[in-house]
Structures are given as C-alpha cells and as structure tokens.
Design an enzyme around this catalytic site. Structure first.
Site, PDB file in Angstrom:
ATOM      1  N   GLY A 182       1.167  -1.993   4.129  1.00 38.32           N
ATOM      2  CA  GLY A 182       1.689  -0.635   3.965  1.00 38.32           C
ATOM      3  C   GLY A 182       2.892  -0.404   4.849  1.00 38.32           C
ATOM      4  O   GLY A 182       4.045  -0.539   4.423  1.00 38.32           O
ATOM      5  N   ASP A 239      -6.760  -6.310   4.379  1.00 37.33           N
ATOM      6  CA  ASP A 239      -6.160  -4.972   4.418  1.00 37.33           C
ATOM      7  C   ASP A 239      -6.165  -4.429   5.842  1.00 37.33           C
ATOM      8  O   ASP A 239      -7.229  -4.195   6.417  1.00 37.33           O
ATOM      9  CB  ASP A 239      -6.973  -4.050   3.490  1.00 37.33           C
ATOM     10  CG  ASP A 239      -6.352  -2.673   3.324  1.00 37.33           C
ATOM     11  OD1 ASP A 239      -5.296  -2.406   3.934  1.00 37.33           O
ATOM     12  OD2 ASP A 239      -6.931  -1.860   2.570  1.00 37.33           O
ATOM     13  N   GLY A 240      -4.957  -4.201   6.372  1.00 39.67           N
ATOM     14  CA  GLY A 240      -4.818  -3.567   7.673  1.00 39.67           C
ATOM     15  C   GLY A 240      -4.041  -4.412   8.667  1.00 39.67           C
ATOM     16  O   GLY A 240      -4.452  -5.517   9.015  1.00 39.67           O
ATOM     17  N   HIS A 288      -8.482   1.224  -3.892  1.00 41.70           N
ATOM     18  CA  HIS A 288      -9.392   1.031  -2.754  1.00 41.70           C
ATOM     19  C   HIS A 288     -10.042   2.377  -2.453  1.00 41.70           C
ATOM     20  O   HIS A 288      -9.407   3.260  -1.889  1.00 41.70           O
ATOM     21  CB  HIS A 288      -8.570   0.502  -1.567  1.00 41.70           C
ATOM     22  CG  HIS A 288      -9.337   0.374  -0.293  1.00 41.70           C
ATOM     23  ND1 HIS A 288      -8.719   0.143   0.918  1.00 41.70           N
ATOM     24  CD2 HIS A 288     -10.670   0.441  -0.029  1.00 41.70           C
ATOM     25  CE1 HIS A 288      -9.638   0.078   1.869  1.00 41.70           C
ATOM     26  NE2 HIS A 288     -10.823   0.265   1.329  1.00 41.70           N
ATOM     27  N   HIS A 298      -1.320  -1.341  -4.195  1.00 44.77           N
ATOM     28  CA  HIS A 298      -2.583  -1.003  -3.527  1.00 44.77           C
ATOM     29  C   HIS A 298      -2.639   0.520  -3.342  1.00 44.77           C
ATOM     30  O   HIS A 298      -1.729   1.119  -2.790  1.00 44.77           O
ATOM     31  CB  HIS A 298      -2.663  -1.729  -2.184  1.00 44.77           C
ATOM     32  CG  HIS A 298      -3.976  -1.565  -1.480  1.00 44.77           C
ATOM     33  ND1 HIS A 298      -5.108  -2.265  -1.845  1.00 44.77           N
ATOM     34  CD2 HIS A 298      -4.346  -0.790  -0.438  1.00 44.77           C
ATOM     35  CE1 HIS A 298      -6.111  -1.918  -1.046  1.00 44.77           C
ATOM     36  NE2 HIS A 298      -5.680  -1.007  -0.182  1.00 44.77           N
ATOM     37  N   SER A 351       0.848  -1.193   0.000  1.00 48.96           N
ATOM     38  CA  SER A 351       0.000   0.000   0.000  1.00 48.96           C
ATOM     39  C   SER A 351       0.880   1.237   0.000  1.00 48.96           C
ATOM     40  O   SER A 351       1.606   1.494   0.965  1.00 48.96           O
ATOM     41  CB  SER A 351      -0.896   0.023   1.241  1.00 48.96           C
ATOM     42  OG  SER A 351      -1.408   1.343   1.407  1.00 48.96           O
ATOM     43  N   GLY A 356      -8.982   4.348   7.066  1.00 50.28           N
ATOM     44  CA  GLY A 356      -8.640   5.760   7.250  1.00 50.28           C
ATOM     45  C   GLY A 356      -7.162   6.016   7.508  1.00 50.28           C
ATOM     46  O   GLY A 356      -6.666   7.081   7.172  1.00 50.28           O
ATOM     47  N   MET A 397      -8.766   8.327  -0.012  1.00 50.28           N
ATOM     48  CA  MET A 397      -9.519   8.801   1.160  1.00 50.28           C
ATOM     49  C   MET A 397      -9.976  10.229   0.935  1.00 50.28           C
ATOM     50  O   MET A 397      -9.224  11.040   0.396  1.00 50.28           O
ATOM     51  CB  MET A 397      -8.628   8.737   2.395  1.00 50.28           C
ATOM     52  CG  MET A 397      -8.092   7.354   2.672  1.00 50.28           C
ATOM     53  SD  MET A 397      -6.920   7.389   4.012  1.00 50.28           S
ATOM     54  CE  MET A 397      -6.559   5.643   4.192  1.00 50.28           C
ATOM     55  N   ASP A 457      -4.745   3.620  -1.957  1.00 55.50           N
ATOM     56  CA  ASP A 457      -5.792   4.003  -1.002  1.00 55.50           C
ATOM     57  C   ASP A 457      -6.297   5.419  -1.240  1.00 55.50           C
ATOM     58  O   ASP A 457      -5.545   6.384  -1.109  1.00 55.50           O
ATOM     59  CB  ASP A 457      -5.242   3.905   0.424  1.00 55.50           C
ATOM     60  CG  ASP A 457      -5.106   2.462   0.882  1.00 55.50           C
ATOM     61  OD1 ASP A 457      -6.110   1.734   0.825  1.00 55.50           O
ATOM     62  OD2 ASP A 457      -3.992   2.081   1.284  1.00 55.50           O
ATOM     63  N   MET A 490     -11.553  -5.808   5.607  1.00 55.81           N
ATOM     64  CA  MET A 490     -10.767  -4.841   6.383  1.00 55.81           C
ATOM     65  C   MET A 490     -10.460  -5.444   7.755  1.00 55.81           C
ATOM     66  O   MET A 490     -11.367  -5.867   8.476  1.00 55.81           O
ATOM     67  CB  MET A 490     -11.547  -3.539   6.586  1.00 55.81           C
ATOM     68  CG  MET A 490     -11.770  -2.690   5.346  1.00 55.81           C
ATOM     69  SD  MET A 490     -10.281  -2.203   4.441  1.00 55.81           S
ATOM     70  CE  MET A 490      -9.384  -1.265   5.688  1.00 55.81           C
ATOM     71  N   MET A 514     -12.198   4.864  -0.539  1.00 53.43           N
ATOM     72  CA  MET A 514     -12.831   5.172   0.753  1.00 53.43           C
ATOM     73  C   MET A 514     -13.409   6.565   0.587  1.00 53.43           C
ATOM     74  O   MET A 514     -12.902   7.545   1.158  1.00 53.43           O
ATOM     75  CB  MET A 514     -11.784   5.093   1.869  1.00 53.43           C
ATOM     76  CG  MET A 514     -11.325   3.662   2.166  1.00 53.43           C
ATOM     77  SD  MET A 514      -9.759   3.573   3.053  1.00 53.43           S
ATOM     78  CE  MET A 514      -8.607   3.588   1.680  1.00 53.43           C
TER      79      MET A 514
HETATM   80  C1  DX5 Z   1      -6.406   1.724   5.653  1.00 54.06           C
HETATM   81  C2  DX5 Z   1      -5.931   1.380   4.266  1.00 54.06           C
HETATM   82  C3  DX5 Z   1      -4.821   0.407   4.212  1.00 54.06           C
HETATM   83  C4  DX5 Z   1      -3.544   0.855   4.859  1.00 54.06           C
HETATM   84  C5  DX5 Z   1      -2.885  -0.360   5.401  1.00 54.06           C
HETATM   85  O1  DX5 Z   1      -7.556   2.493   5.578  1.00 54.06           O
HETATM   86  O2  DX5 Z   1      -6.991   0.853   3.503  1.00 54.06           O
HETATM   87  O3  DX5 Z   1      -4.579  -0.036   2.889  1.00 54.06           O
HETATM   88  O4  DX5 Z   1      -2.668   1.513   4.010  1.00 54.06           O
HETATM   89  O5  DX5 Z   1      -1.802   0.046   6.141  1.00 54.06           O
HETATM   90  P1  DX5 Z   1      -1.036  -0.933   7.104  1.00 54.06           P
HETATM   91  O6  DX5 Z   1      -0.545  -2.089   6.296  1.00 54.06           O
HETATM   92  O7  DX5 Z   1       0.048  -0.079   7.636  1.00 54.06           O
HETATM   93  O8  DX5 Z   1      -2.020  -1.370   8.172  1.00 54.06           O
HETATM   94 ZN    ZN Z   2      -6.573  -0.115   1.518  1.00 58.81          ZN
END
Ligand code: DX5
Ligand code: ZN
Length: 219
Positions: A196, A174-175, A65, A32, A7, A141, A36, A34, A136, A67
C-alpha cells in the site's frame, strides 16, 4: 510467478478510479481491497459500493480482504459488486468451513487470513478448500506499519503445507512490504505481495513497482 497487489487503502480516495487505472498501468497485477468495519478492526474503510464503482474501471482481479465481523452477510454483496477473491479472518467467523463454501458458491475464490498471533492449525481442515492463504505481517487495521519479521518463518511453514497439499494455492503477504524487503519475503515463500504505502506514497508508481520486480527477479 510473482504477483504485486497494490492496496488502494493508501490511494487518494478523492481520485480512486484514476488511482486504480494508474497503478495497473504501472504494472500492478491485481487490486487489493481492504474492508474495515471499526469493529473487528479499529478503522473504517470501504465496502461493496466502492467495489462496484471501481469494477468497470479495470479488468484486474479485485482481491477483497475482509476485516469485518460478521462476515457471511456481506459476502454476497461483494460477489455481486465484482470481487474475484474474498479472504477473511477465521476468528471473525463462527463457522469457517461454511464461510469458505459461501464464498465459493458465489463464484469467488476463497482465502483465509492469518494474523500475526494466529496459529497455522486453522489450515488443518481448510487448506484443501482454499485458493489463497494470506499471512499478515502487521496487525490489521492500518496501512503504513512496519513488517513483523516473524512472518517470514510463518510464510515458510505455510509454503511447506501448500507444497504438501499439491494444490495451486496462492500465498499472499500483507503489511510493511517495501522494495527493500520484498526479495527476502519471496525467499520465505510468498508469491503474492500486497503493498500500500510503499507504492502510493511514491510519486512514480511504475518506478516503484519496477524496482519491486527487479528485486524479485534476483530471488
Ligand atoms: C492492513 C491492510 C493492508 C494495508 C497494507 O490492515 O490489510 O492491506 O493496506 O499497507 P502497507 O503496505 O502500507 O503496510
Ligand atoms: Zn489487506
């Protein structure tokens, strides 16, 4: 077959193109991405312009992804910017079936994202149209949060539904994915792993991704 999806939320944005190149050279399978909006989630990140900017840098799948709310207006922009997969949160769409169709009409694969408190019933009338389900394991976020263990049971339940469907649907997590929990997550049923901070906060991406693969090889 397992896929690791770094990510770029945790990448150095001042050197984003370089970061994309290094993480792919280090063994990442897809990027990936993200998105937001400071509305659906309390943070603001990157949009179609950044997707368009990194598209020429790599041939890798760009896994967007979303959000954001609303969703439908921004889908064509991401398709034009070179996204390959577009996933969204059903709570953020007024017409989930229409949003899935819209993503596919624009030539992208469609994914549905389940938040930690989102029930599996959202898959009842959608799974036969989906290419990917994203579970998730943190509330969306922010990067760098801890893995919520209840996601393991949820992965197993979604895997069961995917098997029953007989379709080739990717199951992404994810997460909070790290070297030390990736094997357990794979055993629960995930085949695609977003990571990430676990990758970008280390010095040697190749070493970290290699360690993840070594864990996966033991599953
Ligand atoms: C959170 C994101 C993730 C995030 C994951 O809202 O969707 O993709 O980047 O980060 P890590 O791997 O650090 O939990
Ligand atoms: Zn994500």
């Amino acid at each position: 077959m397992y896929r690791i999806a770094p990510s770029i939320l945790s990448a150095d944005f001042a050197r984003l193109g370089e970061e994309v190149l290094s993480v792919m050279a280090a063994g990442g399978d897809m990027i990936h991405f993200d998105v937001m909006d400071n509305h659906y989630v309390p943070n603001l990140s990157i949009g179609p312009m950044v997707c368009k900017a990194i598209r020429p840098v790599t041939k890798a799948i760009i896994d967007v992804h979303l959000m954001v709310r609303p969703i439908d207006r921004i889908v064509p922009d991401f398709a034009k910017a070179g996204a390959n997969i577009i996933s969204f949160h059903p709570e953020a769409s007024d017409h989930v079936d229409r949003t899935i169709e819209l993503i596919k009409e624009h030539g992208c694969k469609a994914g549905l994202v389940l938040n930690p408190a989102t029930p599996l019933s959202w898959l009842d009338y959608t799974l036969d149209k989906l290419d990917l389900v994203l579970v998730m394991s943190v509330n969306p976020g922010f990067g760098g949060q801890s893995f919520i263990p209840a996601a393991l049971g949820k992965l197993a339940a979604v895997r069961e539904r995917i098997l029953k469907s007989g379709r080739d649907i990717w199951l992404e997590i994810d997460g909070g994915v790290k070297v030390d929990n990736i094997a357990e997550i794979a055993r629960a049923g995930a085949d695609t792993f977003v990571a990430g901070s676990a990758i970008f906060e280390t010095q040697d991406y190749q070493h970290t991704i290699g360690a993840m693969r070594a864990e996966l090889a033991r599953v």
